[in-house]
Design a protein around this motif. Sequence first.
Motif, PDB file in Angstrom:
ATOM      1  N   MET A 257       0.845  -1.196   0.000  1.00 43.29           N
ATOM      2  CA  MET A 257       0.000   0.000   0.000  1.00 43.29           C
ATOM      3  C   MET A 257       0.886   1.254   0.000  1.00 43.29           C
ATOM      4  O   MET A 257       1.819   1.363   0.786  1.00 43.29           O
ATOM      5  CB  MET A 257      -0.912   0.013   1.226  1.00 43.29           C
ATOM      6  N   THR A 258       0.579   2.197  -0.875  1.00 42.78           N
ATOM      7  CA  THR A 258       1.345   3.440  -0.925  1.00 42.78           C
ATOM      8  C   THR A 258       0.969   4.334   0.245  1.00 42.78           C
ATOM      9  O   THR A 258      -0.075   4.158   0.889  1.00 42.78           O
ATOM     10  CB  THR A 258       1.066   4.193  -2.232  1.00 42.78           C
ATOM     11  N   GLN A 259       1.863   5.291   0.534  1.00 43.34           N
ATOM     12  CA  GLN A 259       1.572   6.233   1.624  1.00 43.34           C
ATOM     13  C   GLN A 259       0.295   7.018   1.335  1.00 43.34           C
ATOM     14  O   GLN A 259      -0.507   7.275   2.231  1.00 43.34           O
ATOM     15  CB  GLN A 259       2.741   7.188   1.808  1.00 43.34           C
ATOM     16  N   HIS A 260       0.109   7.359   0.070  1.00 41.16           N
ATOM     17  CA  HIS A 260      -1.085   8.100  -0.349  1.00 41.16           C
ATOM     18  C   HIS A 260      -2.357   7.335   0.040  1.00 41.16           C
ATOM     19  O   HIS A 260      -3.277   7.882   0.658  1.00 41.16           O
ATOM     20  CB  HIS A 260      -1.029   8.323  -1.871  1.00 41.16           C
ATOM     21  N   SER A 261      -2.382   6.062  -0.296  1.00 42.12           N
ATOM     22  CA  SER A 261      -3.549   5.226  -0.007  1.00 42.12           C
ATOM     23  C   SER A 261      -3.721   5.015   1.495  1.00 42.12           C
ATOM     24  O   SER A 261      -4.844   4.996   2.019  1.00 42.12           O
ATOM     25  CB  SER A 261      -3.416   3.870  -0.706  1.00 42.12           C
ATOM     26  N   ALA A 262      -2.601   4.855   2.195  1.00 41.20           N
ATOM     27  CA  ALA A 262      -2.659   4.619   3.638  1.00 41.20           C
ATOM     28  C   ALA A 262      -3.245   5.825   4.371  1.00 41.20           C
ATOM     29  O   ALA A 262      -4.017   5.672   5.329  1.00 41.20           O
ATOM     30  CB  ALA A 262      -1.264   4.309   4.171  1.00 41.20           C
ATOM     31  N   LEU A 263      -2.883   7.023   3.923  1.00 41.59           N
ATOM     32  CA  LEU A 263      -3.411   8.234   4.555  1.00 41.59           C
ATOM     33  C   LEU A 263      -4.921   8.334   4.364  1.00 41.59           C
ATOM     34  O   LEU A 263      -5.663   8.684   5.295  1.00 41.59           O
ATOM     35  CB  LEU A 263      -2.720   9.468   3.984  1.00 41.59           C
TER      36      LEU A 263
ATOM     37  N   GLN B 101      -6.978   5.845   3.765  1.00 47.54           N
ATOM     38  CA  GLN B 101      -7.601   4.764   4.522  1.00 47.54           C
ATOM     39  C   GLN B 101      -7.698   5.112   6.010  1.00 47.54           C
ATOM     40  O   GLN B 101      -8.701   4.824   6.677  1.00 47.54           O
ATOM     41  CB  GLN B 101      -6.806   3.469   4.336  1.00 47.54           C
ATOM     42  N   SER B 102      -6.669   5.767   6.524  1.00 49.34           N
ATOM     43  CA  SER B 102      -6.668   6.170   7.930  1.00 49.34           C
ATOM     44  C   SER B 102      -7.775   7.179   8.210  1.00 49.34           C
ATOM     45  O   SER B 102      -8.491   7.077   9.219  1.00 49.34           O
ATOM     46  CB  SER B 102      -5.309   6.770   8.297  1.00 49.34           C
ATOM     47  N   ALA B 103      -7.928   8.121   7.305  1.00 44.11           N
ATOM     48  CA  ALA B 103      -8.967   9.143   7.485  1.00 44.11           C
ATOM     49  C   ALA B 103     -10.357   8.523   7.456  1.00 44.11           C
ATOM     50  O   ALA B 103     -11.220   8.848   8.285  1.00 44.11           O
ATOM     51  CB  ALA B 103      -8.844  10.213   6.404  1.00 44.11           C
ATOM     52  N   VAL B 104     -10.574   7.607   6.510  1.00 41.29           N
ATOM     53  CA  VAL B 104     -11.882   6.949   6.385  1.00 41.29           C
ATOM     54  C   VAL B 104     -12.181   6.131   7.640  1.00 41.29           C
ATOM     55  O   VAL B 104     -13.305   6.122   8.150  1.00 41.29           O
ATOM     56  CB  VAL B 104     -11.929   6.061   5.131  1.00 41.29           C
ATOM     57  N   ARG B 105     -11.154   5.453   8.171  1.00 44.56           N
ATOM     58  CA  ARG B 105     -11.330   4.647   9.383  1.00 44.56           C
ATOM     59  C   ARG B 105     -11.709   5.536  10.570  1.00 44.56           C
ATOM     60  O   ARG B 105     -12.610   5.201  11.349  1.00 44.56           O
ATOM     61  CB  ARG B 105     -10.027   3.886   9.690  1.00 44.56           C
ATOM     62  N   THR B 106     -11.031   6.677  10.700  1.00 44.66           N
ATOM     63  CA  THR B 106     -11.318   7.596  11.794  1.00 44.66           C
ATOM     64  C   THR B 106     -12.757   8.096  11.726  1.00 44.66           C
ATOM     65  O   THR B 106     -13.483   8.094  12.731  1.00 44.66           O
ATOM     66  CB  THR B 106     -10.351   8.797  11.761  1.00 44.66           C
ATOM     67  N   ILE B 107     -13.158   8.509  10.544  1.00 44.06           N
ATOM     68  CA  ILE B 107     -14.527   9.013  10.367  1.00 44.06           C
ATOM     69  C   ILE B 107     -15.547   7.916  10.664  1.00 44.06           C
ATOM     70  O   ILE B 107     -16.567   8.149  11.325  1.00 44.06           O
ATOM     71  CB  ILE B 107     -14.716   9.566   8.946  1.00 44.06           C
ATOM     72  N   SER B 108     -15.270   6.705  10.215  1.00 43.48           N
ATOM     73  CA  SER B 108     -16.198   5.588  10.435  1.00 43.48           C
ATOM     74  C   SER B 108     -16.355   5.280  11.923  1.00 43.48           C
ATOM     75  O   SER B 108     -17.464   5.048  12.411  1.00 43.48           O
ATOM     76  CB  SER B 108     -15.706   4.340   9.684  1.00 43.48           C
TER      77      SER B 108
ATOM     78  N   ALA C 209     -11.001   6.503  17.997  1.00 38.78           N
ATOM     79  CA  ALA C 209     -10.529   6.468  16.611  1.00 38.78           C
ATOM     80  C   ALA C 209      -9.012   6.328  16.548  1.00 38.78           C
ATOM     81  O   ALA C 209      -8.468   5.872  15.545  1.00 38.78           O
ATOM     82  CB  ALA C 209     -10.971   7.732  15.884  1.00 38.78           C
ATOM     83  N   CYS C 210      -8.349   6.690  17.623  1.00 41.16           N
ATOM     84  CA  CYS C 210      -6.899   6.513  17.717  1.00 41.16           C
ATOM     85  C   CYS C 210      -6.566   5.023  17.610  1.00 41.16           C
ATOM     86  O   CYS C 210      -7.135   4.210  18.347  1.00 41.16           O
ATOM     87  CB  CYS C 210      -6.412   7.079  19.045  1.00 41.16           C
ATOM     88  N   PRO C 211      -5.669   4.618  16.721  1.00 36.72           N
ATOM     89  CA  PRO C 211      -5.349   3.194  16.569  1.00 36.72           C
ATOM     90  C   PRO C 211      -4.762   2.577  17.840  1.00 36.72           C
ATOM     91  O   PRO C 211      -4.817   1.359  18.019  1.00 36.72           O
ATOM     92  CB  PRO C 211      -4.339   3.177  15.413  1.00 36.72           C
ATOM     93  N   LEU C 212      -4.233   3.406  18.729  1.00 40.81           N
ATOM     94  CA  LEU C 212      -3.725   2.913  20.007  1.00 40.81           C
ATOM     95  C   LEU C 212      -4.839   2.839  21.052  1.00 40.81           C
ATOM     96  O   LEU C 212      -4.612   2.366  22.163  1.00 40.81           O
ATOM     97  CB  LEU C 212      -2.614   3.841  20.519  1.00 40.81           C
ATOM     98  N   ASN C 213      -6.013   3.330  20.668  1.00 40.33           N
ATOM     99  CA  ASN C 213      -7.172   3.400  21.560  1.00 40.33           C
ATOM    100  C   ASN C 213      -6.857   4.201  22.822  1.00 40.33           C
ATOM    101  O   ASN C 213      -7.332   3.894  23.916  1.00 40.33           O
ATOM    102  CB  ASN C 213      -7.665   1.995  21.943  1.00 40.33           C
TER     103      ASN C 213
END
Length: 324
Positions: free
Chosen positions: A1-7, A9-16, A148-152
Amino acid sequence: MTQHSALIQSAVRTISLELKAITQLKSRIGTPFATACELILACSGRVVVVGIGKSGHIGRKIAATLASTGTAAFFVHPAEACHGDMGMITRDDLVLALSNSGTTSEILTLLPLIKRQGNTLISITGNKDSTLALAASVNLDAQVTQEACPLNLAPTSSTTATLVLGDALAIALLEARGFTAEDFAFSHPGGALGRRLLLKVEHVMHQGTELPRVSVGTSLRDALVEMSRKGLGMTVVETSEGQLAGIFTDGDLRRALDRGIDVRHTQIQEVMTPKGQTATPDILAAQALNIMEEHKISALIVVDEQNRPIGALNMHDLLRAGVI
């Protein structure tokens, strides 16, 4: 996964995750929420919001929203309250305490003082069995299953849920009080909405010697001189009794010239627009703008109860006043 895609994906996960936290709130809106609203409505003082850390930041926003929607409120930092600012809270005030854990030491330190003074306490916590929640007259449950923080760890979903609960309180109270758009404008006199809802025609119209006016029987040539002298691109035309006969504008002049009118020998009533659109001085400037837009005109005559011209305004006046 490129950095572009990862960023992305991270934003979408946070919003979700934050959206999920907000959605879960709906099932917990019930009697405690209604009770909290009723306690605030019954409060003869102010709502004092307390919170520390990220909850403090959210608390400041909730206090500001309450204050701007009809509920007197302000924020007090719990640590400062422990060192003198407790004196800002009177016996008539209600305290709204925010703490995700419900065990924030700075807030718990205030509980005996709040109880001793007899203040009603409402809490918003992420733990309904916490010390703060159990001490409150009513607790609003803002628990989230996951930050939303991946570390919770970083307050994200929990602060969003608290903020939404605060907004829900403010709007429910606004509706219960019958708070109007004009009331809102009084709290925001410097903003665009305040100008639109508070500014009246009498505040922006040209009047007195600034109002271009001629009488029926005036030559078109003399009317043009009056228009040029006053610089509004129009003139009011009055009857011999001082009532409105019509309006003559730059547009009327162009149409008259197209018809080959003799400027020196034509009288103003032959080329004016009879009557014309009018407004009264007490209507909102925003309403005057609506009249102009509806009739596709750029100037408006202001008349009194006897239909006598007392002022005029144009689009430029409304633009300068910030109504447009």
